[in-house]
Motif scaffolding. Structure first.
Motif, PDB file in Angstrom:
ATOM      1  N   GLU A 140      39.395   6.002  -1.424  1.00 59.09           N
ATOM      2  CA  GLU A 140      40.811   5.640  -1.534  1.00 59.09           C
ATOM      3  C   GLU A 140      41.571   6.227  -0.357  1.00 59.09           C
ATOM      4  O   GLU A 140      41.416   7.420  -0.053  1.00 59.09           O
ATOM      5  CB  GLU A 140      41.391   6.191  -2.839  1.00 59.09           C
ATOM      6  CG  GLU A 140      42.889   5.955  -2.994  1.00 59.09           C
ATOM      7  CD  GLU A 140      43.495   6.706  -4.171  1.00 59.09           C
ATOM      8  OE1 GLU A 140      42.867   7.676  -4.647  1.00 59.09           O
ATOM      9  OE2 GLU A 140      44.609   6.324  -4.594  1.00 59.09           O
TER      10      GLU A 140
ATOM     11  N   TYR B 285      52.224   6.517   5.801  1.00 59.12           N
ATOM     12  CA  TYR B 285      51.809   5.678   4.684  1.00 59.12           C
ATOM     13  C   TYR B 285      51.244   6.595   3.596  1.00 59.12           C
ATOM     14  O   TYR B 285      50.591   7.593   3.908  1.00 59.12           O
ATOM     15  CB  TYR B 285      50.726   4.688   5.128  1.00 59.12           C
ATOM     16  CG  TYR B 285      51.168   3.796   6.257  1.00 59.12           C
ATOM     17  CD1 TYR B 285      51.120   4.249   7.565  1.00 59.12           C
ATOM     18  CD2 TYR B 285      51.647   2.518   6.004  1.00 59.12           C
ATOM     19  CE1 TYR B 285      51.543   3.450   8.614  1.00 59.12           C
ATOM     20  CE2 TYR B 285      52.063   1.705   7.047  1.00 59.12           C
ATOM     21  CZ  TYR B 285      52.003   2.177   8.345  1.00 59.12           C
ATOM     22  OH  TYR B 285      52.424   1.385   9.373  1.00 59.12           O
TER      23      TYR B 285
ATOM     24  N   ASP C 103      50.253   5.034  -3.682  1.00 56.33           N
ATOM     25  CA  ASP C 103      51.265   5.134  -4.739  1.00 56.33           C
ATOM     26  C   ASP C 103      51.033   6.366  -5.609  1.00 56.33           C
ATOM     27  O   ASP C 103      51.984   6.984  -6.091  1.00 56.33           O
ATOM     28  CB  ASP C 103      51.243   3.879  -5.605  1.00 56.33           C
ATOM     29  CG  ASP C 103      51.811   2.662  -4.894  1.00 56.33           C
ATOM     30  OD1 ASP C 103      51.557   1.533  -5.362  1.00 56.33           O
ATOM     31  OD2 ASP C 103      52.501   2.838  -3.864  1.00 56.33           O
TER      32      ASP C 103
ATOM     33  N   CYS D  51      48.016   3.100  12.021  1.00 52.28           N
ATOM     34  CA  CYS D  51      47.247   3.137  10.784  1.00 52.28           C
ATOM     35  C   CYS D  51      46.918   1.714  10.338  1.00 52.28           C
ATOM     36  O   CYS D  51      47.716   0.794  10.519  1.00 52.28           O
ATOM     37  CB  CYS D  51      48.054   3.802   9.674  1.00 52.28           C
ATOM     38  SG  CYS D  51      48.455   5.536   9.963  1.00 52.28           S
ATOM     39  N   THR D  52      45.781   1.558   9.748  1.00 49.11           N
ATOM     40  CA  THR D  52      45.480   0.357   8.983  1.00 49.11           C
ATOM     41  C   THR D  52      45.496   0.786   7.522  1.00 49.11           C
ATOM     42  O   THR D  52      44.887   1.791   7.152  1.00 49.11           O
ATOM     43  CB  THR D  52      44.120  -0.228   9.357  1.00 49.11           C
ATOM     44  OG1 THR D  52      43.122   0.812   9.298  1.00 49.11           O
ATOM     45  CG2 THR D  52      44.132  -0.795  10.761  1.00 49.11           C
ATOM     46  N   TRP D  53      46.200   0.021   6.725  1.00 55.53           N
ATOM     47  CA  TRP D  53      46.480   0.502   5.361  1.00 55.53           C
ATOM     48  C   TRP D  53      46.297  -0.645   4.390  1.00 55.53           C
ATOM     49  O   TRP D  53      47.210  -1.406   4.109  1.00 55.53           O
ATOM     50  CB  TRP D  53      47.905   1.061   5.313  1.00 55.53           C
ATOM     51  CG  TRP D  53      48.173   1.913   4.126  1.00 55.53           C
ATOM     52  CD1 TRP D  53      49.007   1.637   3.080  1.00 55.53           C
ATOM     53  CD2 TRP D  53      47.586   3.190   3.835  1.00 55.53           C
ATOM     54  NE1 TRP D  53      48.977   2.668   2.176  1.00 55.53           N
ATOM     55  CE2 TRP D  53      48.105   3.640   2.621  1.00 55.53           C
ATOM     56  CE3 TRP D  53      46.658   3.989   4.509  1.00 55.53           C
ATOM     57  CZ2 TRP D  53      47.752   4.863   2.052  1.00 55.53           C
ATOM     58  CZ3 TRP D  53      46.308   5.207   3.944  1.00 55.53           C
ATOM     59  CH2 TRP D  53      46.847   5.636   2.729  1.00 55.53           C
ATOM     60  N   TYR D  54      45.104  -0.808   3.889  1.00 52.37           N
ATOM     61  CA  TYR D  54      44.765  -1.818   2.897  1.00 52.37           C
ATOM     62  C   TYR D  54      43.508  -1.344   2.199  1.00 52.37           C
ATOM     63  O   TYR D  54      42.817  -0.428   2.673  1.00 52.37           O
ATOM     64  CB  TYR D  54      44.565  -3.196   3.535  1.00 52.37           C
ATOM     65  CG  TYR D  54      43.581  -3.200   4.693  1.00 52.37           C
ATOM     66  CD1 TYR D  54      44.041  -3.092   6.008  1.00 52.37           C
ATOM     67  CD2 TYR D  54      42.216  -3.292   4.479  1.00 52.37           C
ATOM     68  CE1 TYR D  54      43.160  -3.071   7.068  1.00 52.37           C
ATOM     69  CE2 TYR D  54      41.322  -3.265   5.537  1.00 52.37           C
ATOM     70  CZ  TYR D  54      41.798  -3.155   6.831  1.00 52.37           C
ATOM     71  OH  TYR D  54      40.935  -3.127   7.888  1.00 52.37           O
ATOM     72  N   ARG D  55      43.204  -1.960   1.077  1.00 49.22           N
ATOM     73  CA  ARG D  55      42.011  -1.556   0.335  1.00 49.22           C
ATOM     74  C   ARG D  55      40.759  -1.768   1.182  1.00 49.22           C
ATOM     75  O   ARG D  55      40.582  -2.834   1.767  1.00 49.22           O
ATOM     76  CB  ARG D  55      41.911  -2.348  -0.966  1.00 49.22           C
ATOM     77  CG  ARG D  55      40.776  -1.883  -1.846  1.00 49.22           C
ATOM     78  CD  ARG D  55      40.818  -2.558  -3.194  1.00 49.22           C
ATOM     79  NE  ARG D  55      39.729  -2.125  -4.046  1.00 49.22           N
ATOM     80  CZ  ARG D  55      39.597  -2.453  -5.316  1.00 49.22           C
ATOM     81  NH1 ARG D  55      40.498  -3.237  -5.878  1.00 49.22           N
ATOM     82  NH2 ARG D  55      38.577  -2.018  -6.025  1.00 49.22           N
TER      83      ARG D  55
ATOM     84  N   ALA E 160      40.166  -0.028   3.915  1.00 47.43           N
ATOM     85  CA  ALA E 160      40.494   0.183   5.322  1.00 47.43           C
ATOM     86  C   ALA E 160      39.668   1.269   5.975  1.00 47.43           C
ATOM     87  O   ALA E 160      39.703   1.416   7.193  1.00 47.43           O
ATOM     88  CB  ALA E 160      41.979   0.496   5.472  1.00 47.43           C
TER      89      ALA E 160
ATOM     90  N   SER F 161      37.766   0.652   9.126  1.00 43.49           N
ATOM     91  CA  SER F 161      38.474   0.382  10.375  1.00 43.49           C
ATOM     92  C   SER F 161      38.753   1.647  11.179  1.00 43.49           C
ATOM     93  O   SER F 161      39.290   1.559  12.283  1.00 43.49           O
ATOM     94  CB  SER F 161      39.792  -0.338  10.085  1.00 43.49           C
ATOM     95  OG  SER F 161      40.692   0.533   9.433  1.00 43.49           O
TER      96      SER F 161
END
Length: 125
Positions: free
Chosen positions: A46, A58, A61, A102-106, A108, A111
């Motif tokens: 995560e 970033y 949540d 930053c790359t910010w996704y599920r 990631a 990357s």
């Protein structure tokens, strides 16, 4: 050669605090995004937090309002201040780096070009 070395993990009580540090070597931190991922054995990793080369930040949540990421380019170091810790924050925390933003996704994590060795954070009474 690029190295990322994490420190500051350990045992904390629920509601307590820890500060993780990531010291980078082999590159100039100014141009890189540095993130923190956490992963327990057998579980999906995560993204916890990330700070881009332009200091955009970033947060997952689950940690917003409790964790704060910051960077000190002069010391080639990124910090993760973790407050109001919960048992579910228990995990191995990894420092990661990639050029630019930053790359910010599920998912990631793939990357990011460099990963540290990880530091264990345990939150328990």
């Amino acid at each position: 050669q690029v190295h990322l070395v994490e420190s500051g993990g350990g045992l904390a009580q629920p509601g307590g605090s820890l500060r993780l540090s990531c010291i980078a070597s082999g590159f100039t931190l100014d141009y890189y995004a540095i993130g923190w991922f956490r992963q327990a054995p057998g579980k999906e990793g995560e993204g916890v937090s990330c700070i881009s080369n332009n200091n955009a930040t970033y947060y997952a949540d689950s940690v917003k309002g409790r964790f704060t990421i910051s960077r000190d380019n002069a010391k080639n170091t990124v910090y993760l201040q973790m407050n109001s810790l919960k048992p579910e924050d228990t995990d191995v925390y990894y420092c990661v780096a990639r050029l630019g933003k930053c790359t910010w996704y599920r998912g990631a994590g793939d990357s990011y070009d460099w990963w540290g060795q990880g530091t264990q954070v345990t939150v328990s009474s």
